[in-house]
Design a protein around this motif. Structure first.
Motif, PDB file in Angstrom:
ATOM      1  N   VAL A   1       0.834  -1.208   0.000  1.00  0.00           N
ATOM      2  CA  VAL A   1       0.000   0.000   0.000  1.00  0.00           C
ATOM      3  C   VAL A   1       0.864   1.251   0.000  1.00  0.00           C
ATOM      4  N   LEU A   2       1.945   1.254   0.796  1.00  0.00           N
ATOM      5  CA  LEU A   2       2.823   2.420   0.855  1.00  0.00           C
ATOM      6  C   LEU A   2       3.550   2.638  -0.469  1.00  0.00           C
TER       7      LEU A   2
ATOM      8  N   ALA B   1       0.922   3.906  -2.994  1.00  0.00           N
ATOM      9  CA  ALA B   1       0.576   5.280  -2.598  1.00  0.00           C
ATOM     10  C   ALA B   1      -0.744   5.764  -3.188  1.00  0.00           C
TER      11      ALA B   1
ATOM     12  N   LEU C   1      -4.602   4.140   1.144  1.00  0.00           N
ATOM     13  CA  LEU C   1      -3.932   4.668   2.329  1.00  0.00           C
ATOM     14  C   LEU C   1      -4.944   5.036   3.407  1.00  0.00           C
TER      15      LEU C   1
ATOM     16  N   ASP D   1      -2.392  10.240   6.882  1.00  0.00           N
ATOM     17  CA  ASP D   1      -2.479   8.792   6.661  1.00  0.00           C
ATOM     18  C   ASP D   1      -1.129   8.186   6.310  1.00  0.00           C
ATOM     19  N   ARG D   2      -0.435   8.766   5.354  1.00  0.00           N
ATOM     20  CA  ARG D   2       0.844   8.182   4.918  1.00  0.00           C
ATOM     21  C   ARG D   2       1.883   8.264   6.035  1.00  0.00           C
TER      22      ARG D   2
ATOM     23  N   LEU E   1       1.030   5.492   8.537  1.00  0.00           N
ATOM     24  CA  LEU E   1       1.329   4.164   8.017  1.00  0.00           C
ATOM     25  C   LEU E   1       2.839   3.924   7.917  1.00  0.00           C
ATOM     26  N   SER E   2       3.586   4.937   7.535  1.00  0.00           N
ATOM     27  CA  SER E   2       5.038   4.792   7.454  1.00  0.00           C
ATOM     28  C   SER E   2       5.632   4.534   8.832  1.00  0.00           C
TER      29      SER E   2
END
Length: 288
Positions: free
Chosen positions: A227-228, A231, A236, A257-258, A261-262
């Motif tokens: 998913v990352l 992108a 995300l 969100d990113r 998640l990161s």
């Protein structure tokens, strides 16, 4: 991890939606590619048998062509033939790559249709049917007979042809073995070397407890990495919302969100690697 499937754009492309709502698109292996892979594998088996034969001829030349030497060489050859015939496909597909040398050359791999772990029992089930898909038709091809024997051979060949052409009769190009085992063959092109996501900034302001990280395993880490890398904003947002709800951290709502998640990816990866050093491997979120 269970998943749902459905058709999308291209004829060989399928939607593979995980329970978290992430659409992992996969491409089916073409029938021609799968046939080429099988031919390559059969050539490898034939080459192995030729090498085995040459190795057995040497002792017969050195020690004479006596009855004992002939019997011993015959037993060894038949044992080698049995091992190659029964375990070649199963042994390679049960490995981490899920592919025989032929499939690797054609950039294919076997995968579970429900997104679960490709266990040995699935591999054994899908390859047990090869006896009537490949080996039995080959035996009929080289059989000879007259009158009733010829009719029986013809009927047997026609019956085997149905199994051989089965991938052409369904939209997902499944062999009978795939139907029984719940597997399919996907294209697995060699990926370019990608940047290590764990080398991203540390996100020191976002911390997670061990309990919050222990909700997920290796399977979910791989989904999160996909998913990352893709992108896609919708994916995300869906995964970030799922993680927020799962770990119960309302304070994370204000985080992008990113970014969230990161940070979670890096922390989860470190947690799984630390546990692996202690001999504990968490395969997925259901692995307790």
């Amino acid at each position: 991890m269970s998943a749902t499937q459905g058709p999308i754009g291209a004829a060989d492309e399928r939607a593979f939606v995980t329970p978290e709502g992430v659409d992992l698109r996969v491409r089916l292996g073409a029938v021609s590619e799968r046939a080429a892979a099988v031919l390559i594998d059969l050539c490898i088996i034939l080459l192995a048998l030729i090498i085995l034969t040459l190795l057995l001829v040497g002792p017969m030349v050195l020690f004479g062509n006596g009855r004992f030497v002939q019997a011993t060489a015959s037993v060894i050859w038949l044992l080698g033939f049995f091992v190659l015939r029964a375990f070649y496909f199963t042994a390679f597909e049960a490995g981490p790559r899920g592919a025989t040398p032929g499939k690797r050359i054609m950039k294919l791999r076997v995968a579970s249709r429900d997104g679960g772990v490709l266990g040995v029992e699935r591999i054994v089930a899908r390859n047990a049917v090869r006896e009537i898909e490949i080996y039995l038709p080959i035996s009929f091809l080289f059989s000879r007979g007259t009158d009733i024997d010829a009719v029986l051979i013809l009927c047997g060949a026609a019956w085997c042809l149905v199994f051989l052409l089965f991938p052409l009769l369904n939209r997902d190009r499944l062999r009978l073995g795939d139907v029984i085992a719940g597997t399919w063959v996907l294209r697995a092109p060699r990926p370019a070397l990608l940047a290590d996501l764990a080398a991203a900034p540390a996100f020191a302001t976002i911390r997670f407890t061990d309990a919050e990280l222990d909700h997920y395993g290796v399977k979910e880490l791989q989904v999160l990495e996909r998913v990352l890398r893709d992108a896609e904003p919708d994916a995300l947002a869906i995964v970030a919302r799922s993680i927020r709800d799962k770990i119960g951290r309302p304070d994370l709502v204000r985080e992008e969100d990113r970014t969230l998640l990161s940070a979670y990816y890096k922390a989860l990866r470190q947690r799984l690697e630390q546990r692996l050093l202690l001999g504990v491997r968490k395969r997925d979120k259901h692995d307790t």
